[in-house]
Design a protein around this motif. Sequence first.
Motif, short mmCIF file in Angstrom:
data_model
loop_
_atom_site.label_atom_id
_atom_site.label_comp_id
_atom_site.label_asym_id
_atom_site.label_seq_id
_atom_site.Cartn_x
_atom_site.Cartn_y
_atom_site.Cartn_z
N GLU A 130 0.43 -1.51 0.17
CA GLU A 130 0.45 -0.31 -0.20
C GLU A 130 0.73 0.93 0.27
O GLU A 130 0.56 2.27 -0.85
CB GLU A 130 -0.75 -0.35 0.92
N LYS A 131 1.83 1.25 0.85
CA LYS A 131 3.06 1.89 0.86
C LYS A 131 3.45 2.49 -0.56
O LYS A 131 3.64 3.24 -0.93
CB LYS A 131 4.16 2.12 1.54
N ILE A 132 3.71 1.31 -1.73
CA ILE A 132 4.14 1.27 -2.99
C ILE A 132 3.00 2.49 -3.78
O ILE A 132 3.72 3.34 -4.62
CB ILE A 132 4.43 0.25 -3.62
N LEU A 133 2.13 2.34 -3.65
CA LEU A 133 1.37 2.57 -3.88
C LEU A 133 0.95 3.86 -4.12
O LEU A 133 0.59 4.52 -4.75
CB LEU A 133 -0.41 1.96 -4.60
N GLU A 134 0.87 4.34 -2.89
CA GLU A 134 0.71 5.76 -2.08
C GLU A 134 1.49 6.75 -2.51
O GLU A 134 1.96 7.88 -3.12
CB GLU A 134 1.14 5.97 -0.85
N LEU A 135 3.07 5.81 -3.31
CA LEU A 135 4.29 6.75 -3.22
C LEU A 135 3.96 6.42 -4.75
O LEU A 135 4.19 7.85 -6.01
CB LEU A 135 5.10 6.31 -3.37
N ASP A 136 4.23 5.58 -5.83
CA ASP A 136 4.14 5.60 -7.31
C ASP A 136 2.28 4.22 -7.43
O ASP A 136 2.37 3.41 -7.91
CB ASP A 136 4.84 4.58 -7.79
N PRO A 137 1.25 4.88 -7.63
CA PRO A 137 -0.33 4.80 -7.78
C PRO A 137 0.08 4.41 -9.55
O PRO A 137 -0.50 2.32 -9.84
CB PRO A 137 -0.87 5.66 -8.13
N SER A 138 1.47 3.68 -10.24
CA SER A 138 1.16 3.02 -11.74
C SER A 138 2.01 2.13 -11.36
O SER A 138 2.43 1.30 -12.27
CB SER A 138 1.76 3.77 -12.77
N ASN A 139 2.66 1.24 -10.48
CA ASN A 139 3.84 0.95 -10.10
C ASN A 139 2.98 -0.48 -9.95
O ASN A 139 2.22 -1.02 -9.21
CB ASN A 139 4.10 0.70 -8.37
N VAL A 140 3.42 -1.12 -10.91
CA VAL A 140 2.29 -3.09 -11.89
C VAL A 140 2.53 -3.64 -10.59
O VAL A 140 1.73 -4.28 -10.10
CB VAL A 140 2.49 -2.98 -12.82
N GLN A 141 4.08 -3.82 -10.00
CA GLN A 141 4.61 -4.90 -8.91
C GLN A 141 4.02 -4.47 -7.91
O GLN A 141 3.55 -5.89 -6.85
CB GLN A 141 6.13 -4.40 -9.17
N GLY A 142 3.57 -3.51 -7.63
CA GLY A 142 2.88 -3.16 -5.50
C GLY A 142 2.13 -3.57 -6.29
O GLY A 142 1.10 -3.92 -5.14
N LYS A 143 0.95 -3.35 -7.65
CA LYS A 143 -0.16 -3.17 -7.31
C LYS A 143 -0.35 -4.78 -7.17
O LYS A 143 -1.53 -5.58 -7.07
CB LYS A 143 -0.65 -2.86 -9.48
N HIS A 144 0.23 -5.54 -8.18
CA HIS A 144 -0.15 -7.01 -8.55
C HIS A 144 -0.22 -7.84 -6.89
O HIS A 144 -1.07 -8.26 -6.69
CB HIS A 144 0.51 -7.53 -9.32
N ASN A 145 0.04 -7.23 -6.44
CA ASN A 145 1.67 -8.06 -5.01
C ASN A 145 0.17 -7.80 -3.82
O ASN A 145 -0.01 -7.95 -3.30
CB ASN A 145 2.68 -7.70 -4.09
N LEU A 146 -0.27 -6.87 -3.60
CA LEU A 146 -1.85 -6.30 -2.84
C LEU A 146 -2.80 -6.70 -3.62
O LEU A 146 -3.31 -7.79 -3.04
CB LEU A 146 -1.81 -4.63 -3.01
N CYS A 147 -3.02 -7.22 -5.07
CA CYS A 147 -3.69 -8.48 -4.78
C CYS A 147 -3.43 -9.71 -5.07
O CYS A 147 -4.72 -10.48 -4.61
CB CYS A 147 -3.97 -7.87 -6.89
N VAL A 148 -2.59 -10.33 -4.80
CA VAL A 148 -1.68 -11.19 -3.70
C VAL A 148 -2.40 -11.48 -2.48
O VAL A 148 -3.14 -12.46 -2.06
CB VAL A 148 -0.51 -11.47 -4.49
N VAL A 149 -2.28 -10.19 -1.78
CA VAL A 149 -2.78 -9.95 -0.17
C VAL A 149 -4.22 -9.83 -0.30
O VAL A 149 -4.71 -10.64 0.09
CB VAL A 149 -1.73 -8.68 0.19
N TYR A 150 -4.56 -9.48 -1.01
CA TYR A 150 -6.54 -9.92 -1.64
C TYR A 150 -6.96 -10.84 -1.07
O TYR A 150 -7.42 -11.27 -0.81
CB TYR A 150 -7.14 -8.91 -2.21
N PHE A 151 -6.51 -11.53 -2.43
CA PHE A 151 -6.56 -13.39 -2.37
C PHE A 151 -6.45 -14.07 -0.94
O PHE A 151 -7.05 -15.28 -0.61
CB PHE A 151 -6.09 -13.68 -3.54
N GLU A 152 -5.45 -13.53 -0.35
CA GLU A 152 -4.74 -14.96 0.80
C GLU A 152 -5.71 -13.62 1.70
O GLU A 152 -5.66 -15.40 2.83
CB GLU A 152 -3.41 -14.25 1.35
N GLU A 153 -6.03 -13.05 1.93
CA GLU A 153 -7.13 -12.61 2.64
C GLU A 153 -8.19 -13.20 2.65
O GLU A 153 -9.76 -12.68 3.13
CB GLU A 153 -6.82 -11.09 2.94
N LYS A 154 -8.65 -13.87 0.98
CA LYS A 154 -10.20 -14.23 0.19
C LYS A 154 -11.22 -13.64 0.59
O LYS A 154 -11.93 -13.47 0.61
CB LYS A 154 -10.49 -15.34 2.06
#
Length: 826
Positions: A672-696
């Motif tokens: 989330e900190k990455i996306l605050e700094l760079d909302p277009s960062n694909v790596q940070g965005k994708h990894n946050l998606c993985v976190v949502y999946f892990e949270e079901k």
Amino acid sequence: MSYHLLNMIFHAVVSVIFLKVCKLFLENRSSVIASLLFAVHPVHTEAVTGVVGRAELLSSIFFLAAFLSYTKSKGPDNSILWTPIALTVFLVAVATLCKEQGITVVGICCVYEVFIAQGYTLPLLCTTAGQFLRGKGSIPFSMLQTLIKLIVLMFSTLLLVVIRVQVIQSQLPVFTRFDNPAAVSPTPTRQLTFNYLLPVNAWLLLNPSELCCDWTMGTIPLIESLLDIRNLATFTFFCFLGALGVFSLRYPGDSSKTVLMALCLMVLPFIPASNLFFPVGFVVAERVLYVPSMGFCILVAHGWQKISNKSVLKKLSWVCLSVVILTHALKTLHRNWDWESEYTLFMSALKVNKNNAKLWNNVGHALENEKNFEKALKYFLQATHVQPDDIGAHMNVGRTYKNLNRTKEAEESYMMAKSLMPQIIPGKKYAARIAPNHLNVYINLANLIRANESRLEEADQLYRQAISMRPDFKQAYISRGELLLKMNKPLKAKEAYLKALELDRNNADLWYNLAIVHIELKEPNEALKNFNHALELNPKHKLALFNSAILMQESGEVKLRPEARKRLLSYVNEEPRDANGYFNLGMLAMDDKKDTEAEIWMKKAIKLQTDFRSALFNLALLYSQTAKELKALPILEELLRYYPDHIKGLILKGDILMNQKKDILGAKKCFEKILELDPSNVQGKHNLCVVYFEEKDLLKAERCLVETLALAPHEEYIQRHLSIVRDKISSSSFAEQSIFPAGKTSGVEGDKIPTESVKEIVSESRPTQIIKTGDNKSQSKSNKQLGKNTDKETPHKTTKDIKEIEKKRVAALKRLEEIERILNGE
């Protein structure tokens, strides 16, 4: 042994040799007194204590030794002994090489031969010459022998003069009118002032109460009229000198011989400093009175001897002599403390003379060296008030304003100095003598105004003006080359440096600067050749060692790595406190897969610079690559403490928290900190998606992946993951297992950012820039190093690295296929 102690030893040697000379003309008691007076005379302080006095002392030793050698050239039967004469010629040559006045001992030897050794008087010589010219007599054999000896001495003197002229390449040094104002004055001011300087020097020998280390500029005002009262001092001096000369040449006897030799020692060694044959760079200089003071001391001792022989004045003469020796000794002791430092020396001079702008400038320089710019400015400004047309004083004011960050006042001062320079008159040719140091006003002013991007052309014009006034002005070419690089004109910068190299091909800094130009021209091979040339001239050239090693490292050629490592090792040996050297050694070790060595170098870099951004990240990366993720975590914490916006550090930390610590919440904060700094960062965005999946939270994960796909529509793995999530949502039975492999959830993915390829480069190294030398004291060296963008990946990878990355990519894709089959219930 210290410089001053060695000079004192030389002075003691001169005093001992002088004692032997005195014994040729004085009684033993008087000889000791003359030597003692010479040893403690205050006027010698500059020669003994000053930096420029060593040559004077050495020349005096050989000067006296040559004279003593010549006194032994007469055999017992009045024959000529050539060995002492040959030794005399050799010693005269050595004395002359030490100091020009050494050659004047030949004149003293000639006077000694004619009037002392042979016992002639001026009337006798005139009578003999008259009879010979009228044909009434012949030249005596003893006189012929004397002529032969004198001819040998004069011929050797002429030869020495020719050699000395060749040494200075037939050119006299360039002096300004401030060094010796009378030298550039019209008639009769020049003659009246030069003649007045003779009694001034005599007065310093007679009454050395007010001594000054610098007598140039306005110390002694010019005599512009015959009505000037100071002309009486000149008249009195010449009368007294003439009377002594007549007495010594006209009458025979030991007394007249002593007076004659004393006058010779006073007058002849002073001739080179008298402005008689050529102008000198000073008005009065106490150091040039070192040898003439010998004649003065002989004269005083001889006069005391005459007085003390009278019973009535004997006690009084001893009292007076004791007072003179004591006061001279105390004055010399006190004067030594004046020479303790530059500040004390020039402050003592200001007590004697406040009309010399050079003294005010020198006090300012002494304070400037102590970084006391505010106080130094006051003295520099006073120098401009004392001598308003002194270019150097205005340059000093400008430099001090610049050091105080008062650029507007600095520019005004430099402009004032520039206005005092000889101006170019269109359509007219004329010659003007300019002190080389004064040309630095153009360099100083250009260096000041080029800080303003809108005035670069104006700065270039100043450099070109300096070059037009002096085509061999090397510093102007160097500074202009640097400016042209700043103006993005590397080809013209190259021309400037090549011109400077024509003037000085053995300058390692110039070859280094040319290498930087080739880097700007995208010619790394030529740059490396010039770096190598610089290192041939100076194997310890720090910047050439460092930057050539970086260039080799960036080339990606494996065969250059050993030499790059060798140069970096040499660099850290020269600069053991520079963390950049150790960091780049660590990067080389990482390239060579020497993980242990890389860790050692990175730790050394961090020890020297605890907030070294690149070293901290790459050390953490090294730990993660070698299955030491838990050791990487505290390093990343330290990195993010200094640089909380370090995106790659956040990605790596999130990866470790999710896959090693199983801290999903901590990983989520990182992404989330990455996306605050760079909302277009694909790596940070994708990894946050993985976190949502892990949270079901599948719906949130789906929306997140859709947004990520919009950022990178051509990334196949994002499309695949989105399909899996959608299939899972539509499935009635949801399997509670992770659909993404550990390696993918962190986003450090094979086809995106493989962990092994993430190398951060030297963040603390400085941008590419040339070496530049200073403008007097105002410009310090700005030796800067090649740098690289800190957030870029390493641009050069070896074939082995690429193959390993491809293997990981294939393995990740296979793992994805297995997960897809499991989720689809196959």
